[in-house]
Design an enzyme around this catalytic site. Structure first.
Site, PDB file in Angstrom:
ATOM      1  N   GLU A   1      -6.828 -16.309  29.765  1.00  0.00           N
ATOM      2  CA  GLU A   1      -7.107 -17.634  29.196  1.00  0.00           C
ATOM      3  C   GLU A   1      -8.607 -17.835  28.997  1.00  0.00           C
ATOM      4  O   GLU A   1      -9.408 -17.567  29.907  1.00  0.00           O
ATOM      5  CB  GLU A   1      -6.558 -18.702  30.144  1.00  0.00           C
ATOM      6  CG  GLU A   1      -6.873 -20.135  29.746  1.00  0.00           C
ATOM      7  CD  GLU A   1      -6.531 -21.128  30.838  1.00  0.00           C
ATOM      8  OE1 GLU A   1      -6.438 -22.325  30.513  1.00  0.00           O
ATOM      9  OE2 GLU A   1      -6.373 -20.712  32.003  1.00  0.00           O
TER      10      GLU A   1
ATOM     11  N   LYS B   1      -2.422 -24.422  24.000  1.00  0.00           N
ATOM     12  CA  LYS B   1      -1.936 -25.043  25.238  1.00  0.00           C
ATOM     13  C   LYS B   1      -1.594 -26.494  24.931  1.00  0.00           C
ATOM     14  O   LYS B   1      -2.417 -27.241  24.389  1.00  0.00           O
ATOM     15  CB  LYS B   1      -3.008 -24.951  26.314  1.00  0.00           C
ATOM     16  CG  LYS B   1      -2.540 -25.378  27.698  1.00  0.00           C
ATOM     17  CD  LYS B   1      -3.628 -25.103  28.721  1.00  0.00           C
ATOM     18  CE  LYS B   1      -3.164 -25.396  30.129  1.00  0.00           C
ATOM     19  NZ  LYS B   1      -4.231 -25.114  31.118  1.00  0.00           N
TER      20      LYS B   1
ATOM     21  N   CYS C   1      -1.625 -20.906  31.516  1.00  0.00           N
ATOM     22  CA  CYS C   1      -2.036 -21.429  32.819  1.00  0.00           C
ATOM     23  C   CYS C   1      -1.035 -22.410  33.416  1.00  0.00           C
ATOM     24  O   CYS C   1       0.082 -22.055  33.761  1.00  0.00           O
ATOM     25  CB  CYS C   1      -3.417 -22.058  32.690  1.00  0.00           C
ATOM     26  SG  CYS C   1      -4.191 -22.502  34.272  1.00  0.00           S
TER      27      CYS C   1
END
Length: 525
Positions: free
Chosen positions: A275, A337, A389
């Site tokens: 990430e 995300k 994440c």
């Protein structure tokens, strides 16, 4: 006036079972990972509830929740102090607020259970249903924080964890809570063996059925044929305090290029970066030099790259994005995300928590993506999904990707925030549950670890250590078959809601029918 010592003595019979319950729960999750402790963790609280006022049960539940919540989130204080520029008192007090919030669910659980009759046959089923509903509420209340639910404690017990392919993690939570409540009920009825034995036997029989069915699924998954892909993972091990510093663009690009050049380049199907491995706007013209270096790397390796970097702009909004480049260096797709980390990627309730803005000061506050999308792997056209994440703790996200046709899931993350605490291990355990729920292999690329490969059964096939600068190359077999959980979702939560509704209706009916009927007034005349 009652002295503090006298009040403590009167509260002690409620407080110590709560502390023991919370402590056993803490032992069942990473670091300690004593999953067996989960099967008895609720017994002290449930067995000591009895016919006591709900307020006393509430405080017992608060004690249990505080101890359990400390085990789940103690590491947040370190993160706030180190990366949020908070003083130790401010970091501790903020963490305590979160722990108290999580403890409210335990308090509500104990208070409501104190109103149930443990002698009734339905007691374990109502208790387990109540537990699941409260966990489900945690998944969406105040944006959701379902971190380390009870069912995650079993992630290493592969035969049992296969239940998640049908019910999701809530099914495991239900089974563990049901067993705890069944044993507590048997202890309550210990003087009546004819009733105590069935109370404990039913959860045990259900447990045996789940175990056997899970073992059969494990055997079937291990015999499934398939054409594997060769996927490489880069674990850059960049310290969080350096990640967003000015001048890191060239250094980060060179660092990851150097790691990639050390790979065995034979037939690579994909190379995965963690990430935001490259801390700059990937498509911005001011970063053309660094982007060109990454494009050249794809051509040099003759393999697609999945690169964690930034999308958007300071003016339009910053996106935490994964960029898919084909073997020629051209962008073949992106994945954003969507579910951001509160306080880490954006600041909720800014007027209240303005003192936490240091956490987003360097990277900036992110903008959530518009939705999750399934990408196609250049060269093989295999559909795969990316979740980033914090998104790994939400079953709905990976389920959405699997429903969209993803045959492989990739989790990119940066757990450098958490240091060597239990948090990276807890995070990895939850990712393993996503593999079982969806029946998809998961490749995980983490900046400082834990990176690895998780099979569709939840078996951890590869796992790196923390704070290692390393690479791994794994063989991943995409999978098309959809699990029952992927198809139907959280039906168990709906069933638990029905159980609670029926229990409430029966209680209301019993109370109204048991009231004495007043005599009618005498007739006039």
């Amino acid at each position: 006036m009652t002295s503090p010592v006298a009040r403590f003595r009167s509260a002690w019979p409620i407080l110590w079972p709560g502390a023991l319950t919370g402590g056993l729960f803490w032992c069942s999750i990473p670091h300690l990972d004593l999953g067996l402790a989960a099967w008895i963790c609720l017994i002290p609280a449930l067995f000591r509830l009895g016919p006591i006022p709900w307020r006393r049960a509430w405080w017992g539940g608060m004690v249990a929740g505080v101890v359990a919540g400390t085990g789940r989130t103690y590491w947040i204080a370190q993160t706030l102090q180190r990366y949020g520029d908070l003083s130790l008192p401010a970091a501790l007090s903020t963490t305590v607020l979160l722990i108290l919030y999580l403890a409210l669910y335990w308090a509500a659980f104990c208070a409501l259970c104190s109103r149930l009759d443990p002698r009734r046959p339905a007691f374990p089923w109502v208790v387990a249903s109540l537990w699941v509903i409260l966990e489900w509420v945690q998944s969406w209340m105040i944006s959701g924080f379902p971190w380390q639910l009870l069912g995650y404690s079993q992630y290493r017990c592969l035969p049992l964890v296969q239940l998640a392919s049908v019910t999701g993690v809530y099914g495991l939570s239900f089974l563990v809570a049901l067993t705890n409540a069944g044993i507590a009920q048997a202890l309550t009825l210990i003087a009546q063996p004819r009733r105590a034995v069935p109370a404990a036997a039913v959860p045990v029989l259900l447990l045996a059925v789940v175990w056997l069915a899970g073992q059969a699924r494990l055997d079937r998954l291990e015999r499934e044929p398939g054409q594997p892909l060769t996927v490489a993972v880069l674990q850059g091990n960049v310290p969080q305090e350096q990640k967003w510093k000015a001048g890191r663009k060239a250094g980060a690009t060179q660092h990851y290029a150097s790691l990639a050049r050390g790979l065995d380049r034979t037939d690579l199907d994909l190379v995965v970066f963690p990430e935001t491995a490259l801390p700059f706007f990937f498509a911005d013209s001011t970063n053309a030099e660094h982007r060109s270096a990454v494009e050249a790397l794809a051509r040099e390796l003759n393999a697609p790259l999945l690169v964690g970097s930034l999308g958007g702009s300071w003016e339009e909004g910053i996106y935490n994005r994964a960029w898919l480049l084909d073997a020629s260096g051209q962008v073949a797709g992106t994945a954003d995300k969507v579910h951001l980390v509160p306080f880490g990627e954006y600041l909720p309730f800014a007027s209240i928590f303005r003192y936490l803005q240091g956490l987003t000061a360097e990277s900036g506050a992110f903008t959530p993506g518009l939705g999750h999308r399934v990408l196609r792997l250049p060269g093989s056209d295999v559909p795969f999904g990316v979740f980033i994440c914090y998104e790994s703790i939400f079953p709905a996200i990976t389920r959405e990707l699997a429903l969209g046709g993803a045959e492989l899931l990739i989790n990119t993350t940066n757990d450098a925030w958490f240091g060597r605490t239990a948090a990276p291990y807890q995070h990895f355990a939850m990712a393993a549950m996503r593999a079982v729920e969806t029946g998809r292999p998961i490749v995980r690329a983490a900046n400082t670890g834990i990176s690895g490969l998780i099979a569709p059964s939840g078996r951890i096939l590869r796992a790196t250590g923390l704070f290692e600068t390393t690479t791994i190359t794994v063989q991943v077999t995409p999978r098309r078959e959809q699990t029952l959980y992927t198809r139907y979702g959280d039906l168990l939560v709906l069933c638990c809601g029905v159980v609670l509704a029926v229990a409430c209706w029966q209680r209301w009916r019993h109370r109204n029918h048991s009231r004495p009927i007043s005599a009618p007034p005498p007739a006039a005349g």
